[in-house]
Design a protein around this motif. Structure first.
Motif, PDB file in Angstrom:
ATOM      1  N   PHE A  40      41.923  45.356  54.314  1.00  0.00           N
ATOM      2  CA  PHE A  40      41.831  45.221  55.780  1.00  0.00           C
ATOM      3  C   PHE A  40      43.177  44.802  56.356  1.00  0.00           C
ATOM      4  N   GLU A  46      45.928  50.406  62.454  1.00  0.00           N
ATOM      5  CA  GLU A  46      44.508  50.735  62.415  1.00  0.00           C
ATOM      6  C   GLU A  46      43.633  49.492  62.526  1.00  0.00           C
ATOM      7  N   LEU A  50      40.317  49.137  64.617  1.00  0.00           N
ATOM      8  CA  LEU A  50      39.090  48.555  64.054  1.00  0.00           C
ATOM      9  C   LEU A  50      38.568  47.460  64.975  1.00  0.00           C
ATOM     10  N   ASP A  51      39.474  46.656  65.485  1.00  0.00           N
ATOM     11  CA  ASP A  51      39.109  45.556  66.374  1.00  0.00           C
ATOM     12  C   ASP A  51      38.536  46.088  67.696  1.00  0.00           C
ATOM     13  N   LEU A 164      37.912  52.107  55.417  1.00  0.00           N
ATOM     14  CA  LEU A 164      37.858  52.780  56.720  1.00  0.00           C
ATOM     15  C   LEU A 164      36.844  53.914  56.718  1.00  0.00           C
ATOM     16  N   VAL A 167      33.411  52.397  57.145  1.00  0.00           N
ATOM     17  CA  VAL A 167      33.171  51.925  58.513  1.00  0.00           C
ATOM     18  C   VAL A 167      32.973  53.116  59.446  1.00  0.00           C
ATOM     19  N   ARG A 168      33.836  54.140  59.284  1.00  0.00           N
ATOM     20  CA  ARG A 168      33.755  55.309  60.163  1.00  0.00           C
ATOM     21  C   ARG A 168      32.390  55.989  60.027  1.00  0.00           C
TER      22      ARG A 168
ATOM     23  N   LEU B 284      39.788  56.709  61.953  1.00  0.00           N
ATOM     24  CA  LEU B 284      38.884  55.643  62.365  1.00  0.00           C
ATOM     25  C   LEU B 284      38.389  55.813  63.801  1.00  0.00           C
TER      26      LEU B 284
END
Lengths: 277, 369
Positions: A40, A46, A50-51, A164, A167-168, B284
């Motif tokens: 992370f 990125e 993400l945030d 990632l 999460v995606r 992402l």
């Protein structure tokens, strides 16, 4: 974990990509070296993206500390090696919709599970003057031996790409893809020359799960299996090949055991040459 | 037939310069990572002079000898396949704009013209099969086609096959029989140069070579004949479909699965294997996605995954799929066997499984206890 449930957790507008409410994410650490959490922290720009997409509720190594608030995704690094761990992992599970283990320690017990093969009590007594103050279980165990795990990301350490991608996929409301192919497949796609064949070194690529980008063979060295067992394993045949390369039976066993000693898949083949201990 | 010209070894750079001046990126054999691999070639001195290969099932070592020869090695792990059928490439991408509209675009690259030096007869035979598959089938592959159109081939007749080679028995080597632009025969002090296409003739004419005398041609012919004669492995000739499929339940399939790692290495080094898988890579932010194609193998579980079920879960089934396709059903698909006798699947198998040995056993009636 079905699609319906996932879309409930990650209810997002597919047009603008904005969420009714940003899903909460927690990153928990158990017995580990913190290396997987760097997947992370090494994200760079990125991390800002993400945030924007998720609310990072708990991530002690990065700053936020809140173990109480329920989250959509809990990432768990590290193995269970103390009595306190066994209680804390239950609370983590209760507060998370989707639990993802990251790295060898969380997923299989990792390097520290080597102590399961030894008499840890005797070790404690030989090192510490008052070992009774230690909270240390005799055996190190993986997260899945304690609570339900929804997804396992293998590797020692995992890389940012894996995290990632997971999460995606979850933000899209689908289950992340799992690739159980062997490292050899990635290795050949990169056009590396096989180190077993050309150098005669004991590479674990043919039994190890891909995902690392065949990092070690790419630099001319033999894979040591940190991404754990692939599917359709044949450790007995590869072990025999290692013996043919000049490894002693004990060296063959240790080769398979180094990172994932706690896994049945990498346990020594049964037979006179490979008897345990 | 046109008499070959003679190119003295010290003039090999003239050919490389000529290719570069004609707009080609020049790829050729080099010694790297302990093997002969195809990379960008700057000058003839980059070629693996004095390098020969000692090999057997699952093992190879490069041997350096005091010899000027630059093509005295048996094939490395790869040759033309990764140049044309990329191990991984982006096919198309999709972008979502602020209104949520999707726009698709093909990933179009115009590849540079490439000249490959040192191509062997087995790889030319494999190229013909890939042309059939990617260009002449109902679904022409534009990505392969673009690279194929810009490929120039300088073949070199093989004089030093590996112990794992068996091209003589499949009829694909060691002499290149066509489909090249230029063909070289390596002699101690230089090369015989034969052109095989209008482009090759142009290059050959530009080199202004003197015709090679009969004695040199005879030396070259004898060297290739010897390369055929020293091969000890062989495949049974003809269409093996009936015999292999009649032995679907042969106990040897299980026996070979005890040794097979299902790692897919044989299929990845095989110059005729062409399986691929496709997947999407999404940044992402989720606003775009790139559709990727990459090499796959019948030894992966994904290869036989259909509707929640892996059809070939066991290694026995995967090995059987590979071999019966390669040597059996390939005949019905392409009118020939899928094996060109390069021996890579034997040499680069980490546990040295030998296709010629397995086929020999699988053709026999099973021995029941």
């Amino acid at each position: 974990m079905d699609r319906y449930f996932l879309t409930q957790i990650f209810s997002t507008c597919l047009v603008c990509g904005v969420y009714d409410m940003k899903p909460g994410v927690a990153v928990h650490k158990f017995s580990s070296c913190d290396g997987c959490q760097l997947a992370f922290l090494n994200l760079g720009e990125e991390l800002l993206e993400l945030d924007r997409l998720v609310e990072i509720v708990h991530f002690a190594e990065a700053g936020p500390f809140d173990e109480q608030t329920p989250v959509a995704i809990a990432f768990v690094e590290g193995s269970i090696s103390t009595q306190a761990d066994t209680e804390r992992i239950r609370r983590v599970r209760e507060q998370a919709d989707f639990l993802i283990t990251i790295g060898a320690c969380a997923t299989s017990g990792g390097v520290q599970a080597l102590r399961n093969l030894a008499d840890s009590g005797a070790w404690h007594a030989s090192i510490y003057p008052e070992p009774e103050y230690l909270d240390s279980l005799d055996n190190v165990t993986a997260i899945r031996e304690h609570v339900k795990v929804d997804l396992e990301l293998w590797g020692c350490p995992v890389n940012s790409r894996q995290v990632l991608a997971a999460v995606r996929a979850l933000l899209f409301g689908v289950l992340p893809e799992t690739d159980r192919d062997k490292v050899c497949m990635e290795c050949k796609r990169q056009q590396n020359v096989c180190v077993i064949v050309a150098q005669g070194v004991p590479c674990l690529g043919p039994v190890t799960r891909s995902g690392c980008g065949s990092l070690c063979p790419r630099f001319g060295r033999d894979c040591y299996g940190c991404y754990g067992p692939a599917e359709a394993l044949n450790t007995a045949s590869l072990g025999k090949r290692f013996a043919g390369l000049g490894l002693l039976p004990e060296q063959v066993v240790n080769r398979f055991r180094a990172i994932h000693s706690h896994l049945e898949e990498f346990a020594p083949p049964q037979g006179p040459d490979y008897d345990r201990e | 037939m046109e008499r070959p010209g003679f190119l003295p070894r010290q003039r090999l750079d003239d050919l490389l310069v000529l290719l570069r001046d004609s707009g080609y990126r020049v790829i050729g054999p080099q010694l790297a990572e302990g093997a002969v691999v195809y990379r960008d070639i700057g000058a003839a001195s980059d070629l693996p002079a004095g390098v020969t290969v000692e090999s057997g099932p699952g093992s190879m070592r490069v041997i350096k000898q005091d010899s000027p020869r630059q093509f005295a090695w048996a094939n490395g792990p790869q040759a033309l396949k990764p140049r044309l059928f990329k191990p991984a490439e982006s096919l198309w991408q999709v972008q979502r704009d602020a209104q949520g509209r999707l726009s698709f675009a093909r990933c179009d690259e115009t590849p540079q013209a490439v000249a490959v030096i040192g191509v062997r007869a087995c790889d030319l035979a494999a190229l013909r099969i890939h042309d059939q598959h990617f260009l002449e089938s109902e679904y022409r592959d534009p990505y392969y086609a673009r690279r194929r159109e810009r490929l120039l081939l300088v073949a070199v007749n093989c004089t030093d096959p590996a112990t794992t080679c068996f091209c003589a028995s499949t009829g694909d080597g060691p002499a290149a029989s066509g489909d090249y632009d230029l063909l070289l025969d390596e002699l101690e002090d230089g090369f015989l140069v034969t052109s095989g296409s209008p482009e090759g003739q142009k290059l050959s004419a530009a080199l202004a070579l003197t015709p090679a005398p009969d004695a040199r041609c005879e030396v070259a012919r004898a060297a290739v004949e010897r390369a055929a004669a020293v091969q000890t492995r062989r495949l049974p000739p003809g269409d093996l479909f009936d015999r292999l499929f009649a032995h679907r339940d042969h106990p040897r399939w299980s026996e070979v699965a005890n040794r097979c790692l299902a790692c897919g290495n044989c299929t990845q080094v095989c110059p005729t294997c062409f399986c691929s898988r496709e997947r999407d890579e999404t940044p992402l932010d989720g606003a775009s996605s790139v559709h990727q194609r990459e090499w796959d193998s019948c030894f992966t579980e994904g290869h036989s995954y259909i509707h929640g079920l892996v059809i070939r879960a066991e290694t026995r089934q995967r090995y059987r799929q590979w071999l019966t396709h390669k040597l059996g059903s390939w005949h019905r698909q392409f009118g020939r066997s899928g094996c060109v006798g390069c021996g890579r699947c034997i040499l680069w198998c980490p546990v040295g499984i030998d296709i010629t040995e397995e086929v020999h056993v699988l053709m026999q009636e099973p021995v029941h206890d």
